[in-house]
Design an enzyme around this catalytic site. Structure first.
Site, PDB file in Angstrom:
ATOM      1  N   CYS A  73      -4.344   0.995  -2.267  1.00 55.53           N
ATOM      2  CA  CYS A  73      -4.272  -0.299  -1.585  1.00 55.53           C
ATOM      3  C   CYS A  73      -3.216  -1.168  -2.277  1.00 55.53           C
ATOM      4  O   CYS A  73      -2.927  -0.993  -3.468  1.00 55.53           O
ATOM      5  CB  CYS A  73      -5.618  -1.008  -1.642  1.00 55.53           C
ATOM      6  SG  CYS A  73      -6.929  -0.179  -0.729  1.00 55.53           S
ATOM      7  N   GLU A 129       0.198   5.296   0.844  1.00 57.51           N
ATOM      8  CA  GLU A 129      -0.717   6.333   1.320  1.00 57.51           C
ATOM      9  C   GLU A 129      -0.256   7.714   0.864  1.00 57.51           C
ATOM     10  O   GLU A 129       0.870   7.876   0.386  1.00 57.51           O
ATOM     11  CB  GLU A 129      -0.771   6.316   2.854  1.00 57.51           C
ATOM     12  CG  GLU A 129      -1.306   5.033   3.417  1.00 57.51           C
ATOM     13  CD  GLU A 129      -1.300   4.990   4.930  1.00 57.51           C
ATOM     14  OE1 GLU A 129      -1.921   4.075   5.473  1.00 57.51           O
ATOM     15  OE2 GLU A 129      -0.676   5.865   5.581  1.00 57.51           O
ATOM     16  N   CYS A 137     -10.236  -5.259   1.205  1.00 57.95           N
ATOM     17  CA  CYS A 137     -11.469  -4.479   1.342  1.00 57.95           C
ATOM     18  C   CYS A 137     -12.397  -4.779   0.167  1.00 57.95           C
ATOM     19  O   CYS A 137     -12.004  -5.426  -0.814  1.00 57.95           O
ATOM     20  CB  CYS A 137     -11.139  -2.988   1.402  1.00 57.95           C
ATOM     21  SG  CYS A 137     -10.542  -2.271  -0.157  1.00 57.95           S
ATOM     22  N   CYS A 168     -11.177  -3.680  -3.279  1.00 57.08           N
ATOM     23  CA  CYS A 168     -10.101  -4.516  -3.807  1.00 57.08           C
ATOM     24  C   CYS A 168     -10.591  -5.897  -4.203  1.00 57.08           C
ATOM     25  O   CYS A 168     -10.074  -6.496  -5.145  1.00 57.08           O
ATOM     26  CB  CYS A 168      -8.965  -4.600  -2.802  1.00 57.08           C
ATOM     27  SG  CYS A 168      -8.068  -3.024  -2.701  1.00 57.08           S
ATOM     28  N   ASN A 190       0.837  -1.194   0.000  1.00 54.06           N
ATOM     29  CA  ASN A 190       0.000   0.000   0.000  1.00 54.06           C
ATOM     30  C   ASN A 190       0.874   1.247   0.000  1.00 54.06           C
ATOM     31  O   ASN A 190       2.009   1.244   0.481  1.00 54.06           O
ATOM     32  CB  ASN A 190      -1.001   0.002   1.155  1.00 54.06           C
ATOM     33  CG  ASN A 190      -0.379  -0.055   2.534  1.00 54.06           C
ATOM     34  OD1 ASN A 190       0.616  -0.736   2.757  1.00 54.06           O
ATOM     35  ND2 ASN A 190      -0.973   0.647   3.486  1.00 54.06           N
ATOM     36  N   GLU A 226      -3.481  -4.160  -3.249  1.00 52.57           N
ATOM     37  CA  GLU A 226      -4.068  -4.923  -4.347  1.00 52.57           C
ATOM     38  C   GLU A 226      -4.104  -4.121  -5.647  1.00 52.57           C
ATOM     39  O   GLU A 226      -3.986  -4.698  -6.726  1.00 52.57           O
ATOM     40  CB  GLU A 226      -5.493  -5.381  -3.976  1.00 52.57           C
ATOM     41  CG  GLU A 226      -5.534  -6.327  -2.797  1.00 52.57           C
ATOM     42  CD  GLU A 226      -5.571  -5.631  -1.433  1.00 52.57           C
ATOM     43  OE1 GLU A 226      -5.851  -6.324  -0.444  1.00 52.57           O
ATOM     44  OE2 GLU A 226      -5.325  -4.399  -1.352  1.00 52.57           O
TER      45      GLU A 226
END
Length: 137
Positions: A60, A51, A93, A96, A49, A62
């Site tokens: 993310c 940010e 999530c 994803c 990930n 993924e």
């Protein structure tokens, strides 16, 4: 249909996911995530990930995994394992899961806290490319 990965291959995925997690950029949440995937042609892919200060537009792991899949030749994902900072199995999530569905399909396996499950099992009645033509004039 591609054969499911062996336990040895799953362990390679886990190691790659843990290595990727160690490179995550998560200064705001403090929640690094790594993921690894196996493409149908045997390629091992991984990502972490990333940010940013606006939080909502962070990437993310993924997302990076799918980018790596496309960047290295495309194809389909057949197996995916996502981990947290302790290397423990982490469920992707909802967003994803949809992304993995698009690039892995119904039979793609995900290592989950409850065992190996197909994307159909974790995302029943998923929306996909075929749905775009349903109901079209």
């Amino acid at each position: 249909m591609v054969a499911p990965p062996t336990e040895e291959r799953w362990q390679q995925l886990h190691a790659a996911a843990v290595e990727a997690m160690g490179r995550a950029y998560a200064p705001y949440s403090g929640f690094p995530v790594g993921v690894a995937g196996l493409a149908e042609d045997g390629r091992l892919l991984s990502a972490c990930n990333v940010e940013n200060a606006s939080y909502a537009v962070g990437l993310c792991a993924e997302c990076g995994l799918v980018s790596d899949l496309v960047r290295t030749g495309g194809g389909r994902l057949v197996a995916v394992w996502c981990v947290d900072a302790r290397g423990e199995t982490l469920m992707p999530c909802g967003r994803c899961r949809q992304l993995l569905w698009e690039h892995g399909g119904a039979e793609c396996l995900l290592r989950t806290p409850e065992g190996d499950l197909s994307l159909t099992e974790i995302l029943p009645q998923a929306f996909g490319p075929d749905d775009l033509t349903k109901g079209a004039p």
